[in-house]
Motif scaffolding. Structure first.
Motif, mmCIF file in Angstrom:
data_model
loop_
_atom_site.group_PDB
_atom_site.id
_atom_site.type_symbol
_atom_site.label_atom_id
_atom_site.label_comp_id
_atom_site.label_asym_id
_atom_site.label_seq_id
_atom_site.Cartn_x
_atom_site.Cartn_y
_atom_site.Cartn_z
ATOM 1 N N VAL A 49 38.298 -8.802 -23.953
ATOM 2 C CA VAL A 49 36.792 -8.839 -24.371
ATOM 3 C C VAL A 49 35.976 -8.333 -23.001
ATOM 4 C CG1 VAL A 49 35.018 -10.447 -24.954
ATOM 5 C CG2 VAL A 49 37.585 -11.072 -25.700
ATOM 6 N N TRP A 50 35.129 -7.324 -23.337
ATOM 7 C CA TRP A 50 34.226 -6.846 -22.363
ATOM 8 C C TRP A 50 32.950 -7.068 -22.595
ATOM 9 C CZ3 TRP A 50 36.735 -4.254 -18.354
ATOM 10 C CH2 TRP A 50 37.967 -3.860 -18.423
ATOM 11 N N LEU A 51 32.285 -7.392 -21.768
ATOM 12 C CA LEU A 51 30.761 -7.616 -21.584
ATOM 13 C C LEU A 51 29.836 -6.935 -20.556
ATOM 14 C CD1 LEU A 51 31.316 -11.550 -21.042
ATOM 15 C CD2 LEU A 51 31.340 -10.402 -23.314
ATOM 16 N N VAL A 52 28.446 -6.812 -21.336
ATOM 17 C CA VAL A 52 27.538 -6.133 -20.656
ATOM 18 C C VAL A 52 26.545 -7.349 -20.338
ATOM 19 C CG1 VAL A 52 25.868 -4.214 -20.319
ATOM 20 C CG2 VAL A 52 28.126 -3.866 -21.325
ATOM 21 N N TYR A 53 25.947 -7.682 -19.287
ATOM 22 C CA TYR A 53 24.949 -8.449 -18.698
ATOM 23 C C TYR A 53 23.897 -7.689 -18.405
ATOM 24 C CZ TYR A 53 27.534 -13.048 -19.326
ATOM 25 O OH TYR A 53 28.154 -13.943 -19.836
ATOM 26 N N GLY A 54 22.488 -8.019 -18.775
ATOM 27 C CA GLY A 54 21.344 -7.528 -18.343
ATOM 28 C C GLY A 54 20.352 -8.574 -17.658
ATOM 29 N N GLU A 55 19.258 -8.273 -17.217
ATOM 30 C CA GLU A 55 18.719 -9.144 -16.496
ATOM 31 C C GLU A 55 18.128 -10.537 -17.422
ATOM 32 O OE1 GLU A 55 14.793 -7.205 -15.482
ATOM 33 O OE2 GLU A 55 15.675 -5.721 -14.451
ATOM 34 N N ALA A 56 18.275 -10.408 -18.947
ATOM 35 C CA ALA A 56 17.939 -11.668 -19.600
ATOM 36 C C ALA A 56 19.307 -12.329 -20.062
ATOM 37 C CB ALA A 56 17.069 -11.154 -20.847
ATOM 38 N N GLY A 57 20.366 -11.971 -19.608
ATOM 39 C CA GLY A 57 21.808 -12.578 -20.017
ATOM 40 C C GLY A 57 22.599 -11.624 -20.767
ATOM 41 N N LEU A 58 23.551 -11.953 -21.768
ATOM 42 C CA LEU A 58 24.389 -11.136 -22.217
ATOM 43 C C LEU A 58 23.823 -10.207 -23.183
ATOM 44 C CD1 LEU A 58 27.436 -10.334 -22.694
ATOM 45 C CD2 LEU A 58 27.544 -12.157 -24.261
ATOM 46 N N ASP A 59 24.114 -8.841 -22.914
ATOM 47 C CA ASP A 59 23.212 -7.850 -23.779
ATOM 48 C C ASP A 59 24.313 -7.307 -24.751
ATOM 49 O OD1 ASP A 59 20.931 -8.059 -22.622
ATOM 50 O OD2 ASP A 59 21.279 -6.330 -21.070
ATOM 51 N N ALA A 60 25.604 -7.356 -24.587
ATOM 52 C CA ALA A 60 26.533 -6.774 -25.563
ATOM 53 C C ALA A 60 27.896 -7.264 -25.316
ATOM 54 C CB ALA A 60 26.663 -5.179 -25.332
ATOM 55 N N ALA A 61 28.700 -7.266 -26.361
ATOM 56 C CA ALA A 61 30.040 -7.723 -26.073
ATOM 57 C C ALA A 61 30.955 -6.764 -26.804
ATOM 58 C CB ALA A 61 30.500 -9.308 -26.724
ATOM 59 N N LEU A 62 32.216 -6.445 -26.419
ATOM 60 C CA LEU A 62 33.289 -5.750 -27.178
ATOM 61 C C LEU A 62 34.524 -6.394 -27.274
ATOM 62 C CD1 LEU A 62 34.118 -2.940 -28.327
ATOM 63 C CD2 LEU A 62 34.639 -2.146 -25.859
ATOM 64 N N VAL A 63 35.202 -6.535 -28.226
ATOM 65 C CA VAL A 63 36.386 -7.081 -28.533
ATOM 66 C C VAL A 63 37.313 -6.083 -29.030
ATOM 67 C CG1 VAL A 63 37.731 -8.923 -29.523
ATOM 68 C CG2 VAL A 63 35.395 -9.201 -28.852
ATOM 69 N N LEU A 64 38.563 -5.810 -28.292
ATOM 70 C CA LEU A 64 39.556 -4.842 -28.374
ATOM 71 C C LEU A 64 40.714 -5.672 -28.429
ATOM 72 C CD1 LEU A 64 38.890 -2.323 -25.589
ATOM 73 C CD2 LEU A 64 37.942 -2.140 -27.906
ATOM 74 N N GLU A 65 41.431 -5.158 -29.887
ATOM 75 C CA GLU A 65 42.664 -5.985 -30.326
ATOM 76 C C GLU A 65 43.696 -4.665 -29.965
ATOM 77 O OE1 GLU A 65 44.835 -7.578 -34.133
ATOM 78 O OE2 GLU A 65 42.815 -7.048 -34.287
ATOM 79 N N ILE A 66 44.574 -5.044 -29.066
ATOM 80 C CA ILE A 66 45.224 -3.760 -28.594
ATOM 81 C C ILE A 66 46.783 -4.353 -29.008
ATOM 82 C CG2 ILE A 66 46.217 -2.562 -26.708
ATOM 83 C CD1 ILE A 66 43.317 -3.165 -25.281
ATOM 84 N N GLU A 69 51.311 -0.538 -32.020
ATOM 85 C CA GLU A 69 51.136 0.372 -33.085
ATOM 86 C C GLU A 69 49.659 0.938 -33.400
ATOM 87 O OE1 GLU A 69 50.832 -3.852 -34.888
ATOM 88 O OE2 GLU A 69 52.216 -2.704 -33.503
ATOM 89 N N ASP A 70 48.600 0.122 -32.513
ATOM 90 C CA ASP A 70 47.380 0.344 -33.050
ATOM 91 C C ASP A 70 46.391 -0.212 -31.873
ATOM 92 O OD1 ASP A 70 45.472 1.603 -34.743
ATOM 93 O OD2 ASP A 70 45.571 0.276 -36.154
ATOM 94 N N PHE A 71 45.344 0.474 -31.788
ATOM 95 C CA PHE A 71 44.272 0.051 -30.976
ATOM 96 C C PHE A 71 42.817 -0.275 -31.812
ATOM 97 C CE2 PHE A 71 40.342 0.675 -28.174
ATOM 98 C CZ PHE A 71 41.108 0.295 -26.852
ATOM 99 N N THR A 72 42.634 -1.297 -31.849
ATOM 100 C CA THR A 72 41.336 -1.587 -32.947
ATOM 101 C C THR A 72 40.262 -2.133 -32.267
ATOM 102 O OG1 THR A 72 42.974 -2.264 -34.472
ATOM 103 C CG2 THR A 72 40.868 -3.280 -34.995
ATOM 104 N N ILE A 73 39.049 -1.567 -32.556
ATOM 105 C CA ILE A 73 37.787 -2.538 -32.205
ATOM 106 C C ILE A 73 37.473 -3.482 -33.056
ATOM 107 C CG2 ILE A 73 35.384 -2.228 -32.057
ATOM 108 C CD1 ILE A 73 35.893 0.894 -31.429
ATOM 109 N N TRP A 74 37.816 -4.926 -32.749
ATOM 110 C CA TRP A 74 37.832 -5.754 -33.473
ATOM 111 C C TRP A 74 36.373 -6.392 -33.733
ATOM 112 C CZ3 TRP A 74 36.285 -11.091 -32.827
ATOM 113 C CH2 TRP A 74 36.696 -11.890 -33.972
ATOM 114 N N SER A 75 35.529 -6.253 -32.731
ATOM 115 C CA SER A 75 34.234 -6.565 -32.572
ATOM 116 C C SER A 75 33.334 -5.923 -31.764
ATOM 117 C CB SER A 75 33.900 -8.063 -32.555
ATOM 118 O OG SER A 75 32.466 -8.516 -32.415
#
Length: 151
Positions: A49-66, A69-75
């Motif tokens: 789970v990877w996060l990008v924070y900005g001045e106002a808090g959490l701006d974005a999140a990326l969840v990778l299911e690795i 046999e497969d690399f999936t962008i779960w969210s």
């Protein structure tokens, strides 16, 4: 934008972001989005789970299911307040770079079949539809982007 790995302390912010980002889709799809139904303690334990924070808090999140046999962008979720800053595209680039670093030749993702604007965005990023999956309460569109492993 420099994503960082999530920790358990980030879970309340992730849940709030996921709620804000996915709730508008539910008016279109008629069911709760799968990422909103998730237990994020479990997600954090099983996925990257990877996060990008900005001045106002959490701006974005990326969840990778690795998996072997497969690399999936779960969210992928961007705060409505951070919309228009191209964080979604930057996180998609980050996911591809992560997949390449780990030796994968493609990335898989899925979304609800009714989210035509989202499907179109993924297609513009180089993903193609591979198949549809019918579940009890929804139909998913599976997509894949293939690239060379070296790169």
């Amino acid at each position: 934008m420099t994503p960082r790995r999530a920790t358990p302390a980030d879970i309340p912010a992730i849940v709030a972001l996921t709620e804000a980002a996915y709730l508008p889709n539910e008016a279109i799809i008629g069911v709760p989005s799968l990422p909103r139904l998730a237990d994020y303690h479990e997600v954090l334990a099983k996925h990257e789970v990877w996060l990008v924070y900005g001045e106002a808090g959490l701006d974005a999140a990326l969840v990778l299911e690795i998996e072997p046999e497969d690399f999936t962008i779960w969210s992928i979720a961007v705060s409505p307040q951070a919309a228009g800053r191209k964080l979604g595209a930057a996180l998609m680039d980050f996911a591809e770079a992560r997949a390449r670093t780990l030796g994968y030749a493609s990335i898989h993702l899925y979304t609800h079949a009714k989210l035509s604007q989202r499907i179109g965005w993924y297609e513009r990023l180089g993903f193609t539809i591979t198949h549809h999956e019918d579940m009890a309460d929804r139909r998913l569109t599976h997509m894949r982007k293939t690239f060379s492993k070296a790169g």
